[in-house]
Design a protein around this motif. Structure first.
Motif, short mmCIF file in Angstrom:
data_model
loop_
_atom_site.label_atom_id
_atom_site.label_comp_id
_atom_site.label_asym_id
_atom_site.label_seq_id
_atom_site.Cartn_x
_atom_site.Cartn_y
_atom_site.Cartn_z
N GLU A 162 0.98 -1.24 -0.09
CA GLU A 162 0.01 0.06 0.06
C GLU A 162 0.80 1.30 0.07
O GLU A 162 0.30 2.40 -0.04
CB GLU A 162 -0.93 0.00 1.31
CG GLU A 162 -2.12 -0.75 1.15
CD GLU A 162 -3.26 -0.64 2.36
OE1 GLU A 162 -4.34 -0.73 2.08
OE2 GLU A 162 -2.49 -0.65 3.41
N TYR B 50 -2.65 0.83 -9.58
CA TYR B 50 -1.83 0.61 -8.57
C TYR B 50 -2.31 -0.33 -7.26
O TYR B 50 -3.27 -0.44 -6.97
CB TYR B 50 -1.11 2.02 -8.19
CG TYR B 50 -1.91 3.03 -7.69
CD1 TYR B 50 -2.00 3.25 -6.22
CD2 TYR B 50 -2.78 3.67 -8.51
CE1 TYR B 50 -2.82 4.15 -5.75
CE2 TYR B 50 -3.75 4.39 -7.96
CZ TYR B 50 -3.75 4.75 -6.54
OH TYR B 50 -4.54 5.76 -6.31
N GLU C 106 -2.35 -0.03 -4.16
CA GLU C 106 -3.22 0.32 -3.24
C GLU C 106 -4.91 0.47 -3.46
O GLU C 106 -5.61 0.22 -2.76
CB GLU C 106 -2.72 1.89 -2.64
CG GLU C 106 -3.19 2.39 -1.37
CD GLU C 106 -2.82 3.82 -1.22
OE1 GLU C 106 -2.05 4.37 -1.91
OE2 GLU C 106 -3.54 4.39 -0.48
N ALA C 107 -4.92 1.04 -4.77
CA ALA C 107 -6.09 1.10 -5.32
C ALA C 107 -6.95 -0.33 -5.35
O ALA C 107 -8.13 -0.67 -5.10
CB ALA C 107 -6.33 1.80 -6.80
N ALA D 248 -7.95 -1.79 -2.06
CA ALA D 248 -9.17 -1.01 -1.63
C ALA D 248 -10.50 -1.64 -2.36
O ALA D 248 -11.59 -1.86 -1.62
CB ALA D 248 -9.30 0.41 -1.79
N ASP D 249 -10.18 -1.79 -3.68
CA ASP D 249 -11.39 -2.45 -4.38
C ASP D 249 -11.67 -3.77 -3.68
O ASP D 249 -12.88 -4.03 -3.78
CB ASP D 249 -11.07 -2.48 -5.81
CG ASP D 249 -10.91 -1.13 -6.52
OD1 ASP D 249 -11.26 -0.27 -5.85
OD2 ASP D 249 -10.67 -1.15 -7.64
N TYR D 250 -10.66 -4.61 -3.56
CA TYR D 250 -10.84 -5.89 -2.93
C TYR D 250 -11.44 -5.98 -1.63
O TYR D 250 -12.25 -6.89 -1.35
CB TYR D 250 -9.61 -6.83 -3.23
CG TYR D 250 -9.56 -7.43 -4.31
CD1 TYR D 250 -9.83 -8.88 -4.60
CD2 TYR D 250 -8.93 -6.78 -5.49
CE1 TYR D 250 -9.89 -9.35 -5.82
CE2 TYR D 250 -8.90 -7.47 -6.90
CZ TYR D 250 -9.31 -8.83 -6.81
OH TYR D 250 -9.31 -9.42 -8.10
N TYR E 15 -13.48 -3.53 -0.29
CA TYR E 15 -14.94 -3.23 -0.59
C TYR E 15 -15.53 -4.32 -1.28
O TYR E 15 -16.86 -4.54 -1.05
CB TYR E 15 -15.13 -1.94 -1.48
CG TYR E 15 -15.19 -0.65 -0.68
CD1 TYR E 15 -16.23 -0.54 0.24
CD2 TYR E 15 -14.22 0.20 -0.65
CE1 TYR E 15 -16.28 0.80 1.04
CE2 TYR E 15 -14.29 1.26 0.15
CZ TYR E 15 -15.37 1.41 0.85
OH TYR E 15 -15.42 2.56 1.72
#
Lengths: 724, 101
Positions: free
Chosen positions: A216, A254, A256-257, A260-262, A264
């Motif tokens: 991250e 990238y 970090e994104a 976050a998606d996973y 959520y």
């Protein structure tokens, strides 16, 4: 870890999740507020009692996430990792499950034992949400409780479960491991053993979690890991760079994104798996709040109501606040006289009356203002209106590197003439963006506070008789201009840095809970008395000493005494009035001399060359130095310096005549004096509060010296231009 | 603990009361362009660093339904509804986000 950690329970949750309400319910008045060392994030603790046991509760700062961008998040994470509460009660707004669970997932990844308290269940149900608690427990493996914190429902169950969990787990449980997609999962498989072998921060965090933080790009963890073991950290960074490049090339994203998606993704599949059901017949949720917003944030009506509410805030704080302020003043005047009459020694009497009693008086004099201001601000915050204020005002304040919420401190400090910077600086607590908040703290003292007004009244009544009101109004505006311009300057120099993202929640309107508002208000007032109070008392004694010592030489006293004796002889035949007049004149000239000989007086005389350009003589200088104690003092000190005795700021007609008759006072240097008074160093009570709110002494000294310099430059220019 | 991993669809279709657009073709536009009352699905987020993190922390991720609730009196910031709460962000922050409307 010591054994008593078992009974420490932390309360975590999003802002607006009702976390503070729950904490207040648990602890009542048994709570204490402090600051985490060196930063201004509040540290709240308290004790609760359940089933005959005493539990220590820690209220973590409200956060949406556990990354390390905001101070609140850093603090929350450190407390969880280093203080290791036995278990955490995670307060969740049941109406916004997805986003609230985002924080829960991150705590589960850290291996923190959690109890989920689904707050505001009544509202969620009314909004047509059907939450299957049992299913949520099955899928998360956590104990979950429906709750309504405002009514105290469901809180005991949560606390009992948290205590049981704490005894069972002692603050650590198996971390949740979810998939972040093939690429990152593979990287984690490579990285986790490196973390394990090097024992990189594994005393505090799970090893997969440490690896995840490298992915991250978490600056705090990477920094600490590098300090602990550079070699292993470099390997992890190299692996991170590799997968980062891969993701960039293949998916244009990238790590970090993706993470976050996973997260959520995990949450939404969980909710769809029989936890959450939305009834179709309820179409629009939070409908009432939207209707209120249609008016309160309306394009035309919204700003008008905002102005009205700000004015009302100001009016109640300052105007109504002045009533108890008058009582405290009367009380301290009475105490002052009482002590004056009963203490024999002149030096001790002066110390007790003018030093200690005036000092304590000036500390406590602000308490009514602070109490009223925080009472009102708590109502605005808890009702949800404060977020709307920020929302409506942001476009203007952003231009100057500030935040929409900056308007409240500005108004209270004297954005409407007559405010006070002490509660003003404290009102910046509502700002969550650190740079914007600091810039606000440092610029609110330029506002036209109530204590500056007597100086303006005096000089405008002499030199600007025709348009006194207009001049007063212009100077109030000038306060705004100076504050905003300096804010802009600071934000592009000393407090440089991109605007903190505005991204902000507009919570639904709610009726504030009186208990919450009162607890909040009391905490603030007490913090002010305890922390600022002691420092203020100390400084006011220092200022008193500087204005009193070293005093007049013995020969001067003898001289005066012999004059008095001589006078008594010569005036034996005169009426008593004349006699008194002469002796008063002698006494006044004695105090004028004493003031001139004092350290402050010598400083005032010493800096005369510096202030000459602005047109200030030594009398003015001493008065302005005295004004650092409190701006009202400018008038009374000027009176003493002009041998008029101490002049009452509210009735300065004797001083007015004296200045009118004095050829050294002109329109030019009186204008310079007014500019100087508006801009120069905040009074020291404000200075101390600036230190307290910014957490750093350096900002106190900055305010002192920067404002002084700015004021002197502006005043000198004004005097030169106007007298040319 | 049950393992759940279906990250394909990022979020639950709450608030799926989006009125069918009269124009049949959905287009990808900047979030800023949404009109009051208009619904859309988040398509992409290009913000990185602090901004990117803050945006994602608040639940703005691809696949999420948003509905524009209007703008502040000075046209900036904007307010929108997602996941059952109202979020505001500045127009220049909304520029990092594209939506399918």
């Amino acid at each position: 870890m010591s054994s008593d950690t078992v009974s420490v329970i932390a309360i975590a949750g999003n802002p607006n999740s009702g976390k503070t309400t729950a904490f207040n319910r648990y602890t009542g008045a048994r709570q204490h507020v402090g600051n985490y060392p060196g930063i201004t994030v509040e540290k709240k603790g308290g004790t609760a009692h359940i089933d005959g046991k005493e539990v220590t509760l820690v209220d973590l700062p409200g956060t949406y996430s556990l990354t390390a961008y905001s101070m609140e998040e850093v603090v929350a994470r450190r407390v969880l990792a280093e203080d290791r509460p036995g278990a955490v009660i995670d307060v969740i707004n049941a109406g916004v499950l997805d986003r609230n669970l985002y924080l829960s997932v991150q705590m589960m990844e850290m291996g923190i034992p959690l109890v989920l308290t689904l707050n505001m269940m009544d509202e969620a149900e009314a909004e047509g949400l059907n939450i299957n608690i049992k299913r949520l427990e099955e899928l998360t493996g956590l104990k979950c409780f429906p709750a309504v914190a405002r009514k105290g429902e469901g809180l005991d169950d949560s606390l009992r479960a948290a205590l049981a969990l704490a005894e069972e787990t002692h603050g650590r449980t198996n971390p949740l491991e979810i998939s972040y997609g093939t690429d990152l999962d593979n990287s984690l498989l490579d990285m986790t053993p490196i973390v394990e072998n090097a024992k990189l921060l594994t005393d505090m965090y799970p090893s997969r979690w440490v690896a995840l933080k490298f992915l991250e790009g978490d600056k705090e963890i990477i920094h600490r890991a590098t300090m602990a073991n550079k070699e292993a950290s470099d390997k992890l960074i190299a692996l991170t760079d590799k997968v980062t490049k891969h993701l960039k090339d293949t998916l244009n994203t990238y790590p970090e994104a993706v993470i976050a998606d996973y997260r959520y993704g995990w949450i939404s599949s969980l909710l769809r798996n029989g936890v959450l059901e939305i009834k179709d017949d309820v179409l629009e949720r939070t409908a009432t709040s939207d209707k209120v917003d249609a008016v309160l944030t309306h394009r035309f009506v919204g700003p008008l109501i905002l102005i009205g509410i700000l004015y009302l805030m100001y009016y109640i704080t300052i105007e109504v606040g002045n009533i108890p302020l008058g009582w405290t003043q009367t009380f301290f005047d009475w105490l002052h006289d009482l002590a004056g009459d009963s203490i024999q020694s002149a030096a001790l009497r002066s110390l007790v009356t003018d030093g200690v009693i005036s000092g304590v008086g000036s500390v406590l004099g602000f308490v009514p203002l602070i109490i009223i201001m925080f009472f009102l601000i708590s109502i605005l915050e808890d009702s949800g209106y404060m977020a709307r204020v920020a929302y409506m005002m942001d476009r203007i304040f952003r231009i100057f590197g500030l935040h929409g919420a900056s308007i409240m401190p500005f108004i209270i400090s004297g954005g409407i003439a007559g405010g006070c910077a002490v509660p003003g600086v404290m009102a910046t607590r509502t700002l969550r963006s650190p740079r914007e908040r600091l810039a606000t703290i440092l610029t609110v003292p330029f506002m036209m506070c109530g204590a500056k007004i007597p100086v303006f009244l005096l000089f405008t009544s002499i030199f600007f008789k025709q348009n006194q009101a207009f001049i007063m109004f212009s100077f109030t505006l000038l306060g705004w201009v100076a504050a905003l311009l300096v804010a802009r300057l600071l934000r592009s120099t000393l407090i440089r840095g991109q605007a903190t993202p505005f991204v902000m929640e507009l919570p639904p309107y709610r009726l504030p809970l009186l208990s919450g508002v009162l607890i909040h208000t009391w905490e603030r007032a007490w913090q002010y008395i305890k922390k600022a109070g002691t420092v203020i008392l100390g400084i006011s004694i220092l200022i008193w000493a500087a204005m009193t010592y070293p005093g007049l030489p013995e020969s001067y006293h003898q001289n005066i005494d012999s004059q008095l004796a001589l006078m008594a002889e010569n005036t034996a035949g005169l009426p008593e009035d004349a006699h008194n007049l002469i002796s008063t004149n002698l006494e006044n000239s004695e105090s004028s001399q004493a003031l001139r000989m004092s350290y402050a007086g010598r400083l005032g005389t010493f800096i005369e060359p510096l202030t000459k350009g602005a047109g200030f003589n030594w009398q003015t200088n001493i008065a302005l130095i005295g004004g650092v104690a409190a701006k009202e003092v400018v008038i009374s000190t000027l009176g003493t310096a002009y041998s008029l005795g101490a002049v009452d700021p509210d009735d300065s007609s004797s001083l007015q005549q004296r200045i009118e008759a004095d050829p050294s006072w002109t329109m030019a240097n009186s204008m310079a004096l007014l500019l100087f008074t508006l801009l120069y160093s905040p009074c020291f009570v404000t200075l101390v509060v600036i230190k307290q709110e910014s957490g750093k002494w350096r900002w106190l000294f900055f305010s002192l010296f920067f404002n002084l310099t700015l004021a002197l430059v502006v005043a000198t220019i004004a005097n030169q231009v106007l007298s040319a | 603990m049950t393992e759940i991993n279906e990250p394909k669809e990022a979020s639950l279709e709450k608030n799926s009361v989006a009125e069918p657009s009269p124009k049949a073709k959905p287009k990808v536009i900047s979030l800023r362009k949404l009109k009051r009352g208009q619904s859309a699905i988040i398509n992409s987020i290009s913000a990185e660093g602090e901004m990117g993190r803050r945006i994602r922390d608040m639940g703005l991720i691809p696949g999420v339904h948003v509905k524009c609730m209007g703008h502040a009196p000075l046209k900036d910031p904007m307010a929108m509804r997602l996941m059952g709460f109202t979020l505001t962000l500045r127009n220049n922050e909304a520029d990092y986000i594209t939506v399918t409307a």
